[in-house]
Design an enzyme around this catalytic site. Structure first.
Site, PDB file in Angstrom:
ATOM      1  NE  ARG A  22     -10.902  -9.779  -1.872  1.00  0.00           N
ATOM      2  CZ  ARG A  22     -11.225  -8.837  -2.751  1.00  0.00           C
ATOM      3  NH1 ARG A  22     -11.455  -9.170  -4.007  1.00  0.00           N
ATOM      4  NH2 ARG A  22     -11.336  -7.585  -2.381  1.00  0.00           N
TER       5      ARG A  22
ATOM      6  CE  LYS B 246      -3.901  -1.888   2.662  1.00  0.00           C
ATOM      7  NZ  LYS B 246      -4.933  -1.687   1.634  1.00  0.00           N
TER       8      LYS B 246
HETATM    9  N1  BES Z   1      -8.060  -3.768   4.414  1.00  0.00           N
HETATM   10  C1  BES Z   1      -8.224  -3.338   3.086  1.00  0.00           C
HETATM   11  C2  BES Z   1      -9.505  -2.554   2.848  1.00  0.00           C
HETATM   12  C3  BES Z   1      -9.648  -1.236   3.557  1.00  0.00           C
HETATM   13  C4  BES Z   1      -9.350  -0.062   2.901  1.00  0.00           C
HETATM   14  C5  BES Z   1     -10.118  -1.164   4.846  1.00  0.00           C
HETATM   15  C6  BES Z   1      -9.493   1.148   3.542  1.00  0.00           C
HETATM   16  C7  BES Z   1     -10.284   0.049   5.484  1.00  0.00           C
HETATM   17  C8  BES Z   1      -9.967   1.206   4.830  1.00  0.00           C
HETATM   18  C9  BES Z   1      -8.241  -4.558   2.152  1.00  0.00           C
HETATM   19  O1  BES Z   1      -7.474  -5.621   2.546  1.00  0.00           O
HETATM   20  C10 BES Z   1      -7.710  -4.096   0.843  1.00  0.00           C
HETATM   21  O2  BES Z   1      -6.570  -3.764   0.777  1.00  0.00           O
HETATM   22  N2  BES Z   1      -8.563  -4.096  -0.174  1.00  0.00           N
HETATM   23  C11 BES Z   1      -8.175  -3.685  -1.464  1.00  0.00           C
HETATM   24  C12 BES Z   1      -8.758  -4.659  -2.447  1.00  0.00           C
HETATM   25  C13 BES Z   1      -8.222  -4.514  -3.833  1.00  0.00           C
HETATM   26  C14 BES Z   1      -6.768  -4.892  -3.882  1.00  0.00           C
HETATM   27  C15 BES Z   1      -9.032  -5.386  -4.756  1.00  0.00           C
HETATM   28  C16 BES Z   1      -8.721  -2.279  -1.687  1.00  0.00           C
HETATM   29  O3  BES Z   1      -9.807  -1.958  -1.193  1.00  0.00           O
HETATM   30  O4  BES Z   1      -8.034  -1.497  -2.326  1.00  0.00           O
HETATM   31 MN    MN Z   2      -5.485  -5.450   1.888  1.00  0.00          MN
END
Ligand code: BES
Ligand code: MN
Ligand code: ZN
Length: 512
Positions: free
Chosen positions: A358, A284
Protein backbone atom coordinates in the site's frame (compact mmCIF):
# COMPACT_ATOMS: atom_id res chain seq x y z
CA UNK A 1 8.23 -19.06 -21.72
CA UNK A 2 10.50 -21.67 -23.09
CA UNK A 3 9.35 -23.49 -26.18
CA UNK A 4 6.68 -21.80 -28.18
CA UNK A 5 4.12 -23.88 -30.04
CA UNK A 6 3.62 -23.23 -33.73
CA UNK A 7 -0.08 -22.92 -34.60
CA UNK A 8 -1.39 -23.07 -38.17
CA UNK A 9 -4.84 -23.07 -39.71
CA UNK A 10 -5.77 -25.29 -42.66
CA UNK A 11 -8.86 -26.45 -44.54
CA UNK A 12 -11.03 -29.26 -43.23
CA UNK A 13 -9.94 -31.79 -45.83
CA UNK A 14 -6.23 -31.36 -45.03
CA UNK A 15 -4.12 -34.30 -44.03
CA UNK A 16 -4.33 -35.26 -40.36
CA UNK A 17 -1.31 -35.54 -38.07
CA UNK A 18 -0.66 -38.75 -36.15
CA UNK A 19 -2.87 -37.42 -33.38
CA UNK A 20 -6.19 -35.88 -34.34
CA UNK A 21 -8.50 -34.30 -31.79
CA UNK A 22 -12.19 -34.06 -32.64
CA UNK A 23 -15.05 -32.35 -30.85
CA UNK A 24 -17.93 -34.71 -30.25
CA UNK A 25 -21.53 -34.07 -29.23
CA UNK A 26 -24.06 -36.68 -28.11
CA UNK A 27 -24.81 -37.71 -31.68
CA UNK A 28 -21.11 -38.11 -32.30
CA UNK A 29 -20.58 -36.86 -35.81
CA UNK A 30 -17.18 -37.39 -37.33
CA UNK A 31 -17.56 -34.55 -39.76
CA UNK A 32 -14.73 -34.06 -42.19
CA UNK A 33 -12.74 -36.86 -40.65
CA UNK A 34 -15.74 -39.08 -41.21
CA UNK A 35 -15.58 -38.19 -44.87
CA UNK A 36 -12.05 -39.51 -44.97
CA UNK A 37 -13.44 -42.89 -43.84
CA UNK A 38 -15.97 -45.24 -45.33
CA UNK A 39 -19.19 -46.09 -43.47
CA UNK A 40 -17.79 -49.28 -41.99
CA UNK A 41 -14.67 -47.56 -40.62
CA UNK A 42 -16.79 -44.77 -39.19
CA UNK A 43 -18.98 -47.30 -37.48
CA UNK A 44 -15.96 -49.04 -36.00
CA UNK A 45 -14.52 -45.82 -34.65
CA UNK A 46 -17.81 -44.89 -33.02
CA UNK A 47 -18.24 -48.38 -31.57
CA UNK A 48 -14.75 -48.22 -30.08
CA UNK A 49 -15.60 -44.90 -28.44
CA UNK A 50 -18.87 -46.25 -27.12
CA UNK A 51 -17.18 -49.39 -25.81
CA UNK A 52 -14.88 -47.13 -23.79
CA UNK A 53 -18.02 -45.59 -22.27
CA UNK A 54 -17.56 -42.30 -24.06
CA UNK A 55 -20.74 -40.32 -23.62
CA UNK A 56 -19.62 -36.95 -25.02
CA UNK A 57 -20.25 -35.13 -21.75
CA UNK A 58 -18.49 -31.75 -21.74
CA UNK A 59 -14.72 -32.21 -21.17
CA UNK A 60 -14.90 -36.01 -21.26
CA UNK A 61 -12.35 -37.63 -23.56
CA UNK A 62 -11.65 -40.92 -25.21
CA UNK A 63 -8.81 -42.17 -27.35
CA UNK A 64 -9.30 -44.53 -30.26
CA UNK A 65 -6.03 -46.10 -31.32
CA UNK A 66 -5.05 -46.90 -34.89
CA UNK A 67 -8.50 -46.24 -36.31
CA UNK A 68 -9.44 -48.48 -39.20
CA UNK A 69 -8.96 -47.18 -42.77
CA UNK A 70 -7.30 -43.97 -41.82
CA UNK A 71 -3.61 -43.49 -41.79
CA UNK A 72 -3.12 -41.90 -38.39
CA UNK A 73 -2.09 -43.12 -34.97
CA UNK A 74 -5.07 -42.10 -32.90
CA UNK A 75 -8.21 -40.08 -32.74
CA UNK A 76 -9.04 -38.34 -29.48
CA UNK A 77 -12.64 -37.36 -29.02
CA UNK A 78 -13.32 -34.45 -26.69
CA UNK A 79 -16.90 -34.20 -25.47
CA UNK A 80 -18.85 -30.97 -25.90
CA UNK A 81 -22.22 -32.23 -24.66
CA UNK A 82 -25.18 -30.67 -26.42
CA UNK A 83 -22.96 -27.66 -27.01
CA UNK A 84 -25.83 -25.22 -26.66
CA UNK A 85 -24.93 -23.81 -23.24
CA UNK A 86 -21.22 -23.45 -23.95
CA UNK A 87 -19.88 -19.91 -23.66
CA UNK A 88 -16.81 -18.34 -25.19
CA UNK A 89 -14.70 -19.29 -22.19
CA UNK A 90 -15.85 -22.91 -22.42
CA UNK A 91 -14.75 -23.15 -26.04
CA UNK A 92 -11.39 -21.61 -25.18
CA UNK A 93 -11.09 -24.13 -22.36
CA UNK A 94 -11.89 -26.95 -24.78
CA UNK A 95 -9.01 -25.73 -26.93
CA UNK A 96 -6.78 -26.01 -23.88
CA UNK A 97 -8.07 -29.45 -23.11
CA UNK A 98 -7.59 -30.57 -26.72
CA UNK A 99 -4.01 -29.31 -26.55
CA UNK A 100 -3.40 -31.21 -23.31
CA UNK A 101 -4.79 -34.39 -24.84
CA UNK A 102 -2.65 -34.05 -27.92
CA UNK A 103 0.51 -33.12 -26.07
CA UNK A 104 0.19 -36.05 -23.67
CA UNK A 105 0.61 -38.39 -26.64
CA UNK A 106 3.42 -39.38 -28.92
CA UNK A 107 4.55 -37.14 -31.73
CA UNK A 108 5.63 -33.60 -32.28
CA UNK A 109 2.59 -32.48 -34.21
CA UNK A 110 -1.14 -32.83 -33.85
CA UNK A 111 -4.36 -31.76 -35.49
CA UNK A 112 -7.42 -30.25 -33.86
CA UNK A 113 -10.51 -30.32 -36.02
CA UNK A 114 -12.57 -27.20 -35.35
CA UNK A 115 -15.84 -28.62 -36.51
CA UNK A 116 -19.04 -29.48 -34.70
CA UNK A 117 -22.24 -31.20 -35.73
CA UNK A 118 -24.83 -28.96 -37.41
CA UNK A 119 -27.07 -29.26 -34.38
CA UNK A 120 -24.45 -27.50 -32.22
CA UNK A 121 -24.32 -23.73 -32.03
CA UNK A 122 -20.65 -22.88 -32.06
CA UNK A 123 -19.26 -19.34 -32.18
CA UNK A 124 -18.25 -18.13 -35.64
CA UNK A 125 -14.57 -17.89 -34.67
CA UNK A 126 -14.47 -21.31 -33.02
CA UNK A 127 -11.17 -22.22 -34.67
CA UNK A 128 -9.46 -19.09 -33.34
CA UNK A 129 -10.86 -19.69 -29.86
CA UNK A 130 -9.62 -23.27 -29.82
CA UNK A 131 -6.23 -22.07 -31.00
CA UNK A 132 -6.18 -19.38 -28.30
CA UNK A 133 -7.02 -21.93 -25.60
CA UNK A 134 -4.40 -24.33 -26.90
CA UNK A 135 -1.79 -21.58 -26.97
CA UNK A 136 -2.57 -20.46 -23.41
CA UNK A 137 -2.38 -24.06 -22.20
CA UNK A 138 0.93 -24.66 -23.98
CA UNK A 139 2.86 -22.35 -21.64
CA UNK A 140 5.59 -23.94 -19.56
CA UNK A 141 8.32 -22.39 -17.42
CA UNK A 142 11.27 -24.75 -17.68
CA UNK A 143 14.23 -22.41 -18.11
CA UNK A 144 15.72 -23.47 -14.78
CA UNK A 145 15.65 -27.21 -15.47
CA UNK A 146 18.92 -28.55 -16.68
CA UNK A 147 17.10 -31.49 -18.26
CA UNK A 148 13.75 -30.02 -19.24
CA UNK A 149 12.95 -32.69 -21.81
CA UNK A 150 13.39 -35.71 -19.59
CA UNK A 151 11.47 -34.75 -16.54
CA UNK A 152 7.97 -33.89 -15.56
CA UNK A 153 7.52 -30.18 -14.98
CA UNK A 154 6.77 -28.60 -11.62
CA UNK A 155 3.10 -29.49 -11.89
CA UNK A 156 3.85 -33.15 -12.47
CA UNK A 157 2.83 -32.80 -16.09
CA UNK A 158 4.68 -34.98 -18.54
CA UNK A 159 7.25 -33.17 -20.65
CA UNK A 160 5.84 -31.58 -23.73
CA UNK A 161 7.00 -32.87 -27.06
CA UNK A 162 4.37 -31.21 -29.16
CA UNK A 163 5.88 -28.51 -31.34
CA UNK A 164 3.24 -27.72 -33.91
CA UNK A 165 -0.48 -27.77 -34.07
CA UNK A 166 -2.76 -27.52 -37.07
CA UNK A 167 -6.30 -26.38 -36.60
CA UNK A 168 -8.56 -27.56 -39.39
CA UNK A 169 -11.55 -25.39 -40.08
CA UNK A 170 -13.99 -24.29 -42.76
CA UNK A 171 -12.43 -20.87 -43.29
CA UNK A 172 -8.72 -20.79 -42.42
CA UNK A 173 -8.32 -17.18 -43.56
CA UNK A 174 -11.04 -15.93 -41.28
CA UNK A 175 -9.62 -18.00 -38.43
CA UNK A 176 -6.16 -16.55 -38.99
CA UNK A 177 -7.55 -13.02 -38.91
CA UNK A 178 -9.49 -13.67 -35.71
CA UNK A 179 -6.48 -15.31 -34.10
CA UNK A 180 -4.32 -12.29 -34.87
CA UNK A 181 -6.39 -10.36 -32.32
CA UNK A 182 -6.06 -13.09 -29.70
CA UNK A 183 -2.43 -14.08 -30.01
CA UNK A 184 -1.11 -10.77 -28.63
CA UNK A 185 -3.27 -11.24 -25.55
CA UNK A 186 -1.79 -14.71 -25.00
CA UNK A 187 1.67 -13.21 -25.40
CA UNK A 188 0.81 -10.63 -22.76
CA UNK A 189 -0.35 -13.43 -20.47
CA UNK A 190 2.94 -15.24 -21.11
CA UNK A 191 4.96 -12.17 -20.21
CA UNK A 192 3.03 -11.86 -16.95
CA UNK A 193 3.50 -15.56 -16.20
CA UNK A 194 7.22 -15.38 -16.92
CA UNK A 195 7.69 -12.41 -14.61
CA UNK A 196 5.74 -14.01 -11.76
CA UNK A 197 7.53 -17.35 -12.08
CA UNK A 198 10.98 -15.78 -12.21
CA UNK A 199 12.82 -16.03 -8.88
CA UNK A 200 13.79 -12.82 -7.11
CA UNK A 201 17.53 -13.41 -7.39
CA UNK A 202 17.12 -13.04 -11.14
CA UNK A 203 14.45 -10.38 -11.06
CA UNK A 204 15.09 -7.31 -8.95
CA UNK A 205 13.49 -3.93 -9.60
CA UNK A 206 16.20 -3.01 -12.10
CA UNK A 207 15.96 -6.30 -13.99
CA UNK A 208 12.16 -6.16 -14.05
CA UNK A 209 12.25 -2.69 -15.55
CA UNK A 210 14.94 -3.69 -18.07
CA UNK A 211 12.80 -6.60 -19.24
CA UNK A 212 10.09 -4.22 -20.33
CA UNK A 213 12.32 -2.00 -22.41
CA UNK A 214 12.09 -4.22 -25.54
CA UNK A 215 8.32 -3.72 -25.62
CA UNK A 216 9.12 -0.38 -27.22
CA UNK A 217 9.22 -2.35 -30.48
CA UNK A 218 5.41 -2.60 -30.26
CA UNK A 219 5.09 1.18 -30.14
CA UNK A 220 4.92 1.44 -26.36
CA UNK A 221 6.65 4.43 -24.85
CA UNK A 222 8.65 3.12 -21.90
CA UNK A 223 10.12 5.29 -19.19
CA UNK A 224 12.07 4.03 -16.23
CA UNK A 225 12.21 6.38 -13.26
CA UNK A 226 15.33 5.81 -11.15
CA UNK A 227 15.73 6.64 -7.46
CA UNK A 228 16.96 10.20 -7.87
CA UNK A 229 13.84 11.02 -9.84
CA UNK A 230 11.60 9.26 -7.29
CA UNK A 231 13.30 11.32 -4.60
CA UNK A 232 12.65 14.53 -6.54
CA UNK A 233 9.02 13.57 -6.90
CA UNK A 234 8.81 13.10 -3.16
CA UNK A 235 7.85 9.44 -3.18
CA UNK A 236 8.81 8.94 0.46
CA UNK A 237 6.37 6.08 1.04
CA UNK A 238 7.69 3.95 -1.82
CA UNK A 239 11.31 4.79 -1.07
CA UNK A 240 10.83 3.93 2.60
CA UNK A 241 10.00 0.36 1.57
CA UNK A 242 12.95 0.17 -0.81
CA UNK A 243 15.53 1.52 1.64
CA UNK A 244 16.21 -1.83 3.33
CA UNK A 245 17.32 -3.42 0.09
CA UNK A 246 20.62 -3.10 -1.73
CA UNK A 247 18.67 -3.10 -4.92
CA UNK A 248 17.31 0.34 -5.85
CA UNK A 249 13.66 1.04 -6.59
CA UNK A 250 12.25 1.79 -10.00
CA UNK A 251 8.96 3.04 -11.35
CA UNK A 252 8.10 2.02 -14.89
CA UNK A 253 5.70 4.09 -16.96
CA UNK A 254 4.39 2.46 -20.12
CA UNK A 255 2.31 4.56 -22.50
CA UNK A 256 0.16 3.34 -25.34
CA UNK A 257 -1.49 5.92 -27.56
CA UNK A 258 -3.82 3.95 -29.79
CA UNK A 259 -6.91 6.20 -29.76
CA UNK A 260 -7.77 8.36 -32.75
CA UNK A 261 -6.85 11.42 -30.73
CA UNK A 262 -3.50 11.00 -29.06
CA UNK A 263 -4.61 13.63 -26.59
CA UNK A 264 -7.78 11.88 -25.43
CA UNK A 265 -7.77 11.29 -21.67
CA UNK A 266 -6.01 8.03 -20.93
CA UNK A 267 -7.03 5.18 -18.71
CA UNK A 268 -4.49 4.15 -16.09
CA UNK A 269 -3.42 0.80 -14.68
CA UNK A 270 -1.13 0.61 -11.67
CA UNK A 271 0.61 -2.49 -10.36
CA UNK A 272 2.32 -3.46 -7.12
CA UNK A 273 5.77 -4.71 -8.04
CA UNK A 274 7.36 -5.96 -4.83
CA UNK A 275 9.95 -8.27 -6.35
CA UNK A 276 10.33 -10.01 -3.01
CA UNK A 277 8.48 -9.45 0.24
CA UNK A 278 10.31 -10.67 3.32
CA UNK A 279 8.07 -8.47 5.43
CA UNK A 280 11.04 -6.23 6.24
CA UNK A 281 11.75 -5.72 9.95
CA UNK A 282 8.24 -7.09 10.62
CA UNK A 283 9.66 -10.22 9.06
CA UNK A 284 7.44 -13.03 7.79
CA UNK A 285 7.64 -16.60 9.09
CA UNK A 286 9.89 -18.89 7.03
CA UNK A 287 7.20 -21.32 5.89
CA UNK A 288 6.00 -20.42 2.43
CA UNK A 289 8.06 -17.26 2.22
CA UNK A 290 9.48 -18.44 -1.11
CA UNK A 291 6.11 -17.60 -2.65
CA UNK A 292 6.81 -13.94 -2.01
CA UNK A 293 8.78 -13.87 -5.26
CA UNK A 294 5.31 -13.47 -6.73
CA UNK A 295 4.55 -10.27 -4.86
CA UNK A 296 4.99 -8.41 -8.10
CA UNK A 297 2.06 -10.20 -9.80
CA UNK A 298 0.11 -6.93 -10.01
CA UNK A 299 3.00 -5.29 -11.83
CA UNK A 300 3.45 -8.34 -14.04
CA UNK A 301 -0.19 -8.13 -15.03
CA UNK A 302 0.16 -4.47 -15.98
CA UNK A 303 3.20 -5.31 -18.12
CA UNK A 304 1.32 -8.15 -19.80
CA UNK A 305 -1.73 -5.97 -20.34
CA UNK A 306 0.28 -3.21 -22.00
CA UNK A 307 1.94 -5.77 -24.25
CA UNK A 308 -1.48 -7.14 -25.18
CA UNK A 309 -2.96 -3.70 -25.92
CA UNK A 310 -0.01 -2.62 -28.02
CA UNK A 311 0.28 -6.03 -29.68
CA UNK A 312 -3.27 -5.91 -30.97
CA UNK A 313 -3.15 -2.16 -31.56
CA UNK A 314 -6.02 -1.39 -29.23
CA UNK A 315 -7.81 1.86 -30.05
CA UNK A 316 -7.34 3.44 -26.68
CA UNK A 317 -4.90 5.63 -24.77
CA UNK A 318 -3.70 3.57 -21.83
CA UNK A 319 -0.92 4.06 -19.31
CA UNK A 320 0.58 1.28 -17.22
CA UNK A 321 2.61 2.15 -14.13
CA UNK A 322 4.53 -0.27 -11.95
CA UNK A 323 6.13 0.46 -8.58
CA UNK A 324 9.15 -1.80 -8.21
CA UNK A 325 10.85 -2.36 -4.85
CA UNK A 326 12.29 -5.14 -2.74
CA UNK A 327 11.10 -5.35 0.88
CA UNK A 328 14.11 -6.47 2.94
CA UNK A 329 15.19 -6.26 6.57
CA UNK A 330 18.63 -4.72 7.02
CA UNK A 331 20.49 -2.10 9.02
CA UNK A 332 19.10 0.46 6.61
CA UNK A 333 15.55 -0.86 6.63
CA UNK A 334 12.65 1.25 7.85
CA UNK A 335 11.41 0.45 11.35
CA UNK A 336 7.95 0.05 12.77
CA UNK A 337 7.05 3.48 14.11
CA UNK A 338 8.90 5.37 11.39
CA UNK A 339 6.93 8.17 9.79
CA UNK A 340 7.29 8.76 6.06
CA UNK A 341 5.95 11.50 3.84
CA UNK A 342 4.18 10.43 0.67
CA UNK A 343 4.19 12.29 -2.62
CA UNK A 344 0.67 13.51 -1.82
CA UNK A 345 2.06 15.32 1.23
CA UNK A 346 0.19 13.03 3.62
CA UNK A 347 2.29 11.42 6.34
CA UNK A 348 2.20 7.75 7.26
CA UNK A 349 3.21 6.03 10.48
CA UNK A 350 4.56 2.63 9.49
CA UNK A 351 3.25 0.26 12.14
CA UNK A 352 4.08 -2.86 10.21
CA UNK A 353 6.77 -2.96 7.55
CA UNK A 354 5.03 -5.98 6.02
CA UNK A 355 2.12 -3.79 4.94
CA UNK A 356 4.41 -2.42 2.25
CA UNK A 357 2.37 -2.81 -0.93
CA UNK A 358 0.00 0.00 0.00
CA UNK A 359 2.97 2.31 0.64
CA UNK A 360 4.23 1.66 -2.87
CA UNK A 361 0.80 2.11 -4.45
CA UNK A 362 0.11 5.31 -2.51
CA UNK A 363 2.90 7.12 -4.35
CA UNK A 364 2.45 5.56 -7.78
CA UNK A 365 -1.31 6.16 -7.78
CA UNK A 366 -0.75 9.76 -6.73
CA UNK A 367 1.81 10.23 -9.48
CA UNK A 368 -0.53 8.67 -12.06
CA UNK A 369 -3.30 11.16 -11.23
CA UNK A 370 -0.95 14.10 -10.98
CA UNK A 371 0.69 13.49 -14.34
CA UNK A 372 -1.99 11.87 -16.49
CA UNK A 373 -5.38 13.07 -15.15
CA UNK A 374 -6.82 9.71 -16.15
CA UNK A 375 -10.46 8.76 -16.85
CA UNK A 376 -10.04 6.02 -14.31
CA UNK A 377 -7.42 4.07 -12.41
CA UNK A 378 -7.42 0.35 -11.80
CA UNK A 379 -4.71 -0.90 -9.45
CA UNK A 380 -3.72 -4.53 -9.00
CA UNK A 381 -1.85 -5.78 -5.97
CA UNK A 382 -1.12 -8.95 -4.07
CA UNK A 383 -2.01 -6.83 -1.08
CA UNK A 384 -3.35 -8.96 1.76
CA UNK A 385 -3.55 -12.50 3.05
CA UNK A 386 -6.95 -11.41 4.38
CA UNK A 387 -8.47 -11.37 0.91
CA UNK A 388 -7.56 -15.06 0.56
CA UNK A 389 -9.33 -15.77 3.84
CA UNK A 390 -12.38 -13.91 2.57
CA UNK A 391 -12.64 -15.12 -1.04
CA UNK A 392 -10.28 -18.05 -1.43
CA UNK A 393 -8.59 -18.38 -4.80
CA UNK A 394 -11.64 -18.12 -7.06
CA UNK A 395 -12.27 -14.40 -6.97
CA UNK A 396 -10.07 -11.36 -6.60
CA UNK A 397 -11.32 -8.70 -4.20
CA UNK A 398 -12.70 -5.60 -5.89
CA UNK A 399 -12.87 -2.29 -4.06
CA UNK A 400 -14.09 0.79 -5.82
CA UNK A 401 -15.46 4.30 -5.49
CA UNK A 402 -17.35 3.90 -8.76
CA UNK A 403 -20.35 1.66 -9.45
CA UNK A 404 -20.00 1.81 -13.20
CA UNK A 405 -16.34 0.79 -13.26
CA UNK A 406 -17.13 -1.95 -10.73
CA UNK A 407 -19.93 -3.28 -12.90
CA UNK A 408 -17.70 -3.27 -15.96
CA UNK A 409 -14.99 -5.18 -14.14
CA UNK A 410 -17.49 -7.68 -12.82
CA UNK A 411 -18.80 -8.28 -16.34
CA UNK A 412 -15.33 -8.67 -17.84
CA UNK A 413 -14.58 -11.09 -15.01
CA UNK A 414 -17.55 -13.26 -15.84
CA UNK A 415 -16.65 -13.41 -19.52
CA UNK A 416 -12.96 -14.17 -19.00
CA UNK A 417 -13.27 -16.34 -15.90
CA UNK A 418 -10.91 -13.97 -14.06
CA UNK A 419 -13.61 -13.17 -11.57
CA UNK A 420 -13.85 -10.28 -9.15
CA UNK A 421 -16.11 -9.85 -6.15
CA UNK A 422 -16.93 -6.44 -4.78
CA UNK A 423 -16.09 -5.73 -1.16
CA UNK A 424 -17.22 -2.75 0.93
CA UNK A 425 -15.50 0.54 1.69
CA UNK A 426 -16.71 3.08 4.19
CA UNK A 427 -16.02 5.72 6.82
CA UNK A 428 -16.05 3.31 9.76
CA UNK A 429 -13.33 1.23 8.13
CA UNK A 430 -11.38 4.32 7.17
CA UNK A 431 -11.25 5.44 10.79
CA UNK A 432 -9.33 2.28 11.66
CA UNK A 433 -6.22 3.62 9.95
CA UNK A 434 -6.12 6.97 11.75
CA UNK A 435 -2.82 7.46 13.57
CA UNK A 436 -2.04 9.18 16.86
CA UNK A 437 0.98 10.95 15.44
CA UNK A 438 0.75 11.08 11.65
CA UNK A 439 -2.05 11.47 9.11
CA UNK A 440 -2.56 7.72 9.03
CA UNK A 441 -0.97 4.40 9.90
CA UNK A 442 -0.42 1.59 7.45
CA UNK A 443 -2.42 -1.16 9.17
CA UNK A 444 -5.89 -1.26 10.66
CA UNK A 445 -5.87 -4.00 13.24
CA UNK A 446 -7.09 -7.57 13.31
CA UNK A 447 -10.35 -7.43 11.41
CA UNK A 448 -11.20 -6.64 7.81
CA UNK A 449 -7.56 -6.58 6.73
CA UNK A 450 -8.26 -6.47 3.00
CA UNK A 451 -10.70 -3.61 3.52
CA UNK A 452 -8.40 -1.47 5.64
CA UNK A 453 -5.71 -2.06 3.00
CA UNK A 454 -8.08 -0.72 0.37
CA UNK A 455 -9.10 2.21 2.60
CA UNK A 456 -5.46 3.14 2.89
CA UNK A 457 -5.07 3.24 -0.88
CA UNK A 458 -8.26 5.26 -1.23
CA UNK A 459 -6.71 8.04 0.83
CA UNK A 460 -4.47 8.64 -2.17
CA UNK A 461 -7.26 8.71 -4.74
CA UNK A 462 -8.69 12.13 -5.60
CA UNK A 463 -12.02 12.28 -7.42
CA UNK A 464 -10.87 9.85 -10.09
CA UNK A 465 -12.99 6.74 -10.65
CA UNK A 466 -10.86 4.02 -9.14
CA UNK A 467 -10.90 0.29 -8.57
CA UNK A 468 -8.47 -1.74 -6.51
CA UNK A 469 -8.10 -5.46 -7.17
CA UNK A 470 -6.56 -7.43 -4.32
CA UNK A 471 -5.08 -10.38 -6.20
CA UNK A 472 -3.16 -12.07 -3.36
CA UNK A 473 -5.24 -15.21 -3.95
CA UNK A 474 -5.30 -15.23 -7.74
CA UNK A 475 -2.07 -13.58 -8.90
CA UNK A 476 0.26 -16.26 -7.61
CA UNK A 477 -0.27 -19.99 -7.23
CA UNK A 478 -3.11 -19.33 -9.65
CA UNK A 479 -5.81 -21.99 -9.78
CA UNK A 480 -4.88 -24.50 -12.49
CA UNK A 481 -7.33 -24.81 -15.33
CA UNK A 482 -7.72 -25.96 -18.92
CA UNK A 483 -5.85 -22.86 -20.03
CA UNK A 484 -3.32 -22.48 -17.23
CA UNK A 485 -1.02 -24.98 -15.59
CA UNK A 486 1.46 -22.46 -14.27
CA UNK A 487 2.05 -21.19 -10.72
CA UNK A 488 2.25 -17.73 -12.13
CA UNK A 489 -0.99 -17.73 -14.08
CA UNK A 490 -0.77 -14.25 -15.55
CA UNK A 491 -4.06 -13.51 -13.82
CA UNK A 492 -5.74 -10.26 -14.84
CA UNK A 493 -4.29 -9.72 -18.30
CA UNK A 494 -7.30 -11.23 -20.02
CA UNK A 495 -9.65 -9.49 -17.58
CA UNK A 496 -8.30 -6.00 -18.17
CA UNK A 497 -7.78 -6.50 -21.89
CA UNK A 498 -11.44 -7.43 -22.07
CA UNK A 499 -12.51 -4.44 -20.01
CA UNK A 500 -10.70 -2.20 -22.47
CA UNK A 501 -11.93 -4.02 -25.58
CA UNK A 502 -15.58 -4.09 -24.54
CA UNK A 503 -15.93 -0.69 -22.90
CA UNK A 504 -13.14 1.72 -23.77
CA UNK A 505 -12.23 1.21 -27.40
CA UNK A 506 -13.59 2.92 -30.47
CA UNK A 507 -16.36 5.39 -31.16
CA UNK A 508 -19.54 5.37 -29.17
CA UNK A 509 -18.61 3.05 -26.33
CA UNK A 510 -15.47 5.01 -25.54
CA UNK A 511 -17.22 8.38 -25.69
CA UNK A 512 -19.72 7.55 -22.97
N1 BES B 1 2.39 -9.54 -0.03
C1 BES B 1 1.67 -9.65 1.18
C2 BES B 1 0.28 -10.24 1.01
C3 BES B 1 0.18 -11.66 0.53
C4 BES B 1 0.00 -12.68 1.43
C5 BES B 1 0.22 -11.96 -0.81
C6 BES B 1 -0.10 -13.98 0.99
C7 BES B 1 0.09 -13.26 -1.26
C8 BES B 1 -0.07 -14.27 -0.35
C9 BES B 1 1.53 -8.26 1.81
O1 BES B 1 2.56 -7.39 1.59
C10 BES B 1 1.44 -8.48 3.28
O2 BES B 1 2.40 -8.90 3.85
N2 BES B 1 0.29 -8.17 3.86
C11 BES B 1 0.09 -8.32 5.25
C12 BES B 1 -0.64 -7.11 5.74
C13 BES B 1 -0.69 -7.00 7.23
C14 BES B 1 0.69 -6.76 7.79
C15 BES B 1 -1.62 -5.87 7.60
C16 BES B 1 -0.74 -9.59 5.46
O3 BES B 1 -1.60 -9.90 4.63
O4 BES B 1 -0.49 -10.27 6.44
MN1 MN C 1 4.10 -7.61 3.01
ZN1 ZN D 1 3.65 -7.68 -0.11
Amino acid sequence: MTDRIDIKFAALDSKLAQTAVLLAGPDVALGSVGRQLNDRAQGKLLRAAAAADFNARVRSTVEVLAPDRIDIGRVVLVGIGAGSDLKELDWIGLGGLAFAQASARKGSDATIVAEVADSVEAPPDLAAMLAYGALLRSYTFTKYRSKPEDEANSNGEPPRKLRSLQILCADPNAARAAFEQLRPVAEGVFLARDLVNEPANALGPVEFAERLQPLARLGLEIEILAEDRLQELGMGALLGVAQGSDRPARVVVMQWHGAKSKKAKPICFVGKGVVFDTGGISIKPAGGMEDMKGDMAGGACIAGLMQALAGRKAQVNAIGLIGLVENMPSAKAQRPGDIVKSMSGQTIEVHNTDAEGRLVLADVIWYAQDRFKPRFIVDLATLTGAIIVALGKEYAGLFSNDDRLSGELFEAGTVTGEKVWRMPLGKAYDKLIDSKTADMKNIGGRYGGAITGAQFIQRFVKDTPWAHLDIAGTGMDTTRSDINQSWGGGWGVRLLDRLVADKYEKGEKAAK
